[in-house]
Motif scaffolding. Structure first.
Motif, PDB file in Angstrom:
ATOM      1  N   SER A   1       0.024  17.864 -12.997  1.00 40.99           N
ATOM      2  CA  SER A   1      -1.422  18.089 -12.907  1.00 40.99           C
ATOM      3  C   SER A   1      -1.853  19.146 -13.906  1.00 40.99           C
ATOM      4  O   SER A   1      -1.052  19.990 -14.336  1.00 40.99           O
ATOM      5  N   TRP A   2      -3.129  19.071 -14.284  1.00 39.30           N
ATOM      6  CA  TRP A   2      -3.731  20.016 -15.225  1.00 39.30           C
ATOM      7  C   TRP A   2      -5.116  20.391 -14.702  1.00 39.30           C
ATOM      8  O   TRP A   2      -5.840  19.549 -14.169  1.00 39.30           O
ATOM      9  N   SER A   3      -5.489  21.628 -14.903  1.00 39.13           N
ATOM     10  CA  SER A   3      -6.813  22.110 -14.496  1.00 39.13           C
ATOM     11  C   SER A   3      -7.735  22.169 -15.696  1.00 39.13           C
ATOM     12  O   SER A   3      -7.307  22.464 -16.820  1.00 39.13           O
TER      13      SER A   3
ATOM     14  N   ILE B   1      -6.414   5.507 -14.651  1.00 40.38           N
ATOM     15  CA  ILE B   1      -6.116   4.906 -15.957  1.00 40.38           C
ATOM     16  C   ILE B   1      -4.616   4.609 -16.009  1.00 40.38           C
ATOM     17  O   ILE B   1      -3.803   5.441 -15.586  1.00 40.38           O
ATOM     18  N   TRP B   2      -4.240   3.479 -16.562  1.00 41.80           N
ATOM     19  CA  TRP B   2      -2.848   3.151 -16.841  1.00 41.80           C
ATOM     20  C   TRP B   2      -2.586   3.338 -18.335  1.00 41.80           C
ATOM     21  O   TRP B   2      -3.282   2.757 -19.160  1.00 41.80           O
ATOM     22  N   ILE B   3      -1.597   4.169 -18.685  1.00 44.95           N
ATOM     23  CA  ILE B   3      -1.206   4.392 -20.072  1.00 44.95           C
ATOM     24  C   ILE B   3       0.142   3.713 -20.270  1.00 44.95           C
ATOM     25  O   ILE B   3       1.189   4.216 -19.840  1.00 44.95           O
ATOM     26  N   ALA B   4       0.131   2.550 -20.928  1.00 43.25           N
ATOM     27  CA  ALA B   4       1.315   1.691 -20.982  1.00 43.25           C
ATOM     28  C   ALA B   4       2.482   2.344 -21.703  1.00 43.25           C
ATOM     29  O   ALA B   4       3.629   2.249 -21.249  1.00 43.25           O
ATOM     30  N   HIS B   5       2.228   3.000 -22.841  1.00 40.09           N
ATOM     31  CA  HIS B   5       3.351   3.536 -23.608  1.00 40.09           C
ATOM     32  C   HIS B   5       4.030   4.715 -22.905  1.00 40.09           C
ATOM     33  O   HIS B   5       5.164   5.067 -23.234  1.00 40.09           O
ATOM     34  N   GLU B   6       3.363   5.292 -21.922  1.00 39.95           N
ATOM     35  CA  GLU B   6       3.970   6.344 -21.101  1.00 39.95           C
ATOM     36  C   GLU B   6       4.488   5.792 -19.773  1.00 39.95           C
ATOM     37  O   GLU B   6       5.210   6.499 -19.060  1.00 39.95           O
ATOM     38  N   ALA B   7       4.126   4.547 -19.450  1.00 40.00           N
ATOM     39  CA  ALA B   7       4.386   3.980 -18.115  1.00 40.00           C
ATOM     40  C   ALA B   7       3.927   4.969 -17.052  1.00 40.00           C
ATOM     41  O   ALA B   7       4.670   5.322 -16.134  1.00 40.00           O
ATOM     42  N   ALA B   8       2.673   5.401 -17.188  1.00 36.79           N
ATOM     43  CA  ALA B   8       2.146   6.442 -16.298  1.00 36.79           C
ATOM     44  C   ALA B   8       0.706   6.147 -15.924  1.00 36.79           C
ATOM     45  O   ALA B   8      -0.055   5.547 -16.691  1.00 36.79           O
ATOM     46  N   TRP B   9       0.360   6.582 -14.718  1.00 36.93           N
ATOM     47  CA  TRP B   9      -1.005   6.535 -14.221  1.00 36.93           C
ATOM     48  C   TRP B   9      -1.626   7.922 -14.336  1.00 36.93           C
ATOM     49  O   TRP B   9      -0.966   8.927 -14.085  1.00 36.93           O
ATOM     50  N   TYR B  10      -2.894   7.964 -14.702  1.00 38.68           N
ATOM     51  CA  TYR B  10      -3.677   9.203 -14.672  1.00 38.68           C
ATOM     52  C   TYR B  10      -4.894   8.966 -13.788  1.00 38.68           C
ATOM     53  O   TYR B  10      -5.412   7.846 -13.700  1.00 38.68           O
ATOM     54  N   TRP B  11      -5.370  10.019 -13.162  1.00 46.32           N
ATOM     55  CA  TRP B  11      -6.650   9.990 -12.451  1.00 46.32           C
ATOM     56  C   TRP B  11      -7.169  11.416 -12.339  1.00 46.32           C
ATOM     57  O   TRP B  11      -6.464  12.365 -12.704  1.00 46.32           O
TER      58      TRP B  11
ATOM     59  N   VAL C   1       0.850  -1.175   0.000  1.00 47.12           N
ATOM     60  CA  VAL C   1       0.000   0.000   0.000  1.00 47.12           C
ATOM     61  C   VAL C   1       0.893   1.235   0.000  1.00 47.12           C
ATOM     62  O   VAL C   1       1.707   1.410   0.896  1.00 47.12           O
ATOM     63  N   THR C   2       0.759   2.051  -1.004  1.00 47.34           N
ATOM     64  CA  THR C   2       1.523   3.288  -1.062  1.00 47.34           C
ATOM     65  C   THR C   2       0.600   4.411  -1.474  1.00 47.34           C
ATOM     66  O   THR C   2      -0.460   4.182  -2.051  1.00 47.34           O
ATOM     67  N   THR C   3       1.003   5.613  -1.173  1.00 43.93           N
ATOM     68  CA  THR C   3       0.297   6.762  -1.708  1.00 43.93           C
ATOM     69  C   THR C   3       1.295   7.535  -2.559  1.00 43.93           C
ATOM     70  O   THR C   3       2.385   7.841  -2.104  1.00 43.93           O
ATOM     71  N   PRO C   4       0.981   7.798  -3.823  1.00 53.13           N
ATOM     72  CA  PRO C   4       1.957   8.456  -4.693  1.00 53.13           C
ATOM     73  C   PRO C   4       2.493   9.755  -4.110  1.00 53.13           C
ATOM     74  O   PRO C   4       3.684   9.999  -4.130  1.00 53.13           O
ATOM     75  N   GLN C   5       1.622  10.587  -3.612  1.00 47.79           N
ATOM     76  CA  GLN C   5       2.047  11.851  -3.014  1.00 47.79           C
ATOM     77  C   GLN C   5       1.200  12.043  -1.759  1.00 47.79           C
ATOM     78  O   GLN C   5       0.002  12.252  -1.862  1.00 47.79           O
ATOM     79  N   THR C   6       1.806  12.005  -0.604  1.00 51.87           N
ATOM     80  CA  THR C   6       1.018  12.081   0.626  1.00 51.87           C
ATOM     81  C   THR C   6       0.334  13.427   0.781  1.00 51.87           C
ATOM     82  O   THR C   6      -0.585  13.571   1.576  1.00 51.87           O
TER      83      THR C   6
ATOM     84  N   ARG D   1      -1.272  13.062 -13.018  1.00 52.16           N
ATOM     85  CA  ARG D   1      -0.450  12.059 -13.703  1.00 52.16           C
ATOM     86  C   ARG D   1       0.713  11.667 -12.804  1.00 52.16           C
ATOM     87  O   ARG D   1       1.385  12.525 -12.236  1.00 52.16           O
ATOM     88  N   LEU D   2       0.948  10.359 -12.666  1.00 56.52           N
ATOM     89  CA  LEU D   2       2.081   9.831 -11.923  1.00 56.52           C
ATOM     90  C   LEU D   2       2.952   9.024 -12.864  1.00 56.52           C
ATOM     91  O   LEU D   2       2.490   8.058 -13.487  1.00 56.52           O
ATOM     92  N   ASP D   3       4.215   9.418 -13.022  1.00 54.96           N
ATOM     93  CA  ASP D   3       5.183   8.646 -13.789  1.00 54.96           C
ATOM     94  C   ASP D   3       5.619   7.462 -12.928  1.00 54.96           C
ATOM     95  O   ASP D   3       6.215   7.645 -11.861  1.00 54.96           O
ATOM     96  N   ALA D   4       5.323   6.252 -13.387  1.00 50.10           N
ATOM     97  CA  ALA D   4       5.573   5.071 -12.560  1.00 50.10           C
ATOM     98  C   ALA D   4       7.054   4.805 -12.346  1.00 50.10           C
ATOM     99  O   ALA D   4       7.432   4.131 -11.383  1.00 50.10           O
ATOM    100  N   ARG D   5       7.904   5.313 -13.225  1.00 55.36           N
ATOM    101  CA  ARG D   5       9.335   5.039 -13.104  1.00 55.36           C
ATOM    102  C   ARG D   5      10.065   6.106 -12.305  1.00 55.36           C
ATOM    103  O   ARG D   5      10.877   5.803 -11.429  1.00 55.36           O
ATOM    104  N   SER D   6       9.772   7.354 -12.567  1.00 54.78           N
ATOM    105  CA  SER D   6      10.486   8.425 -11.871  1.00 54.78           C
ATOM    106  C   SER D   6       9.774   8.886 -10.609  1.00 54.78           C
ATOM    107  O   SER D   6      10.379   9.491  -9.733  1.00 54.78           O
TER     108      SER D   6
END
Length: 303
Positions: free
Chosen positions: A58-60, A28-38, A12-17, A48-53
């Motif tokens: 964020s965007w408004s 959403i998981w975008i495979a070619h970016e290796a990134a999560w969006y919500w 269990v992790t939180t990307p940004q506390t 957007r969370l970069d799964a590797r870095s």
């Protein structure tokens, strides 16, 4: 009794506390970016969370986003307040939004809620009253395609449309209604050629269980995972509607889950901070966990 997994035996992790979404939704998981969006619906924000870095962006947006799905031609298709949009996120926190369609039955005080694409790339989403305290089943479920535009309502009399998912072969569609006056999950036979659901039947009545049915995902065994809002659980039901597994999460109000990661064996779960105690560090968090099974990548919109 279902197999119960607790946070001490799952990752269990939180990307940004420091990120607490008022209403976190639509991971959403975008495979070619290796990134999560919500999204955070009430904050009108895309995350957007970069799964590797581990980098977060964020965007408004000008309107609340109920749901997003990837689009094959790039960007996203989204259900928002005034209709269905194509969204492109660009540098500087800017979102390029193109309005595609609005339902003929749209009305003030409503917005799109849960949504995703079927296995053929048609976009589905439903509407709801923004004020959930109004006990009126005013919502409808719609389909959108590039060729046909937005459909007439396929399903009506919904309080809070949710839980859309399709079986691995695409021949069963699932739909839930989260409102306390409903708390039902239905299954439908689904014609993959015409994109038409029929033979609506009760799949699970969650009034007899802890939590209300919210957003959902499907694993490779054909089982249906759904967030149990208000109960701090993610539940797995077999295709026969039997509860066979549940995961306790540290947020009381999980909203939607999505499979992703390089092996599609990670589950992202979003949640709600609104109405929760200010000192609850998990309220509104978006977490990653290992559910012990692989899932399916989200189908991109075919347009």
């Amino acid at each position: 009794m279902p197999n119960v997994l607790t946070p001490d035996i799952i990752r269990v992790t939180t990307p940004q506390t420091n990120i607490r979404c008022g209403v976190g939704e639509s991971p959403i998981w975008i495979a070619h970016e290796a990134a999560w969006y919500w999204v955070d619906i009430t904050a009108k924000t895309i995350w957007r969370l970069d799964a590797r870095s581990g980098a977060v962006s964020s965007w408004s947006t000008a309107e609340m986003i109920g749901c997003m799905a990837p689009q094959a031609s790039g960007g996203f298709i989204a259900g928002m307040e005034s209709g269905v949009f194509h969204l492109n996120v660009v540098a500087g926190g800017i979102v390029d939004a193109q309005h595609l369609a609005a339902p003929a039955t749209s009305a003030m005080g409503m917005r799109f809620n849960d949504g995703r694409c079927d296995r053929q790339g048609r976009f589905w989403s439903g509407t709801m009253l923004i004020d959930m305290s109004v006990p009126r089943a005013a919502g409808h479920l719609y389909r959108y395609t590039k060729e046909q535009g937005i459909s007439a309502p396929f399903i009506s009399n919904l309080f809070v449309q949710n839980g859309l998912a399709w079986s691995p072969d695409g021949r069963t569609m699932y739909l839930s209604d989260s409102h306390p006056n409903s708390q039902l999950i239905w299954a439908f036979d689904y014609d993959t050629n015409s994109g038409t659901p029929h033979n609506q039947r009760l799949f699970v009545d969650m009034k007899t269980m802890d939590g209300r049915p919210d957003g959902a995902a499907i694993d490779i065994e054909g089982c249906y995972w759904i967030c149990a809002n208000d109960a701090g659980l993610v539940l797995r039901f077999t295709p026969e509607g039997k509860l066979d597994r549940q995961i306790a999460v540290p947020m009381k109000k999980p909203t939607m889950c999505c499979f992703g990661g390089d092996k599609l064996d990670t589950l992202m779960v979003a949640s709600i901070a609104a109405g929760q105690a200010a000192d609850d560090e998990w309220a509104g968090a978006t977490i990653l966990l290992n559910p012990g099974v692989q899932g399916y990548a989200e189908t991109a919109f075919a347009g």
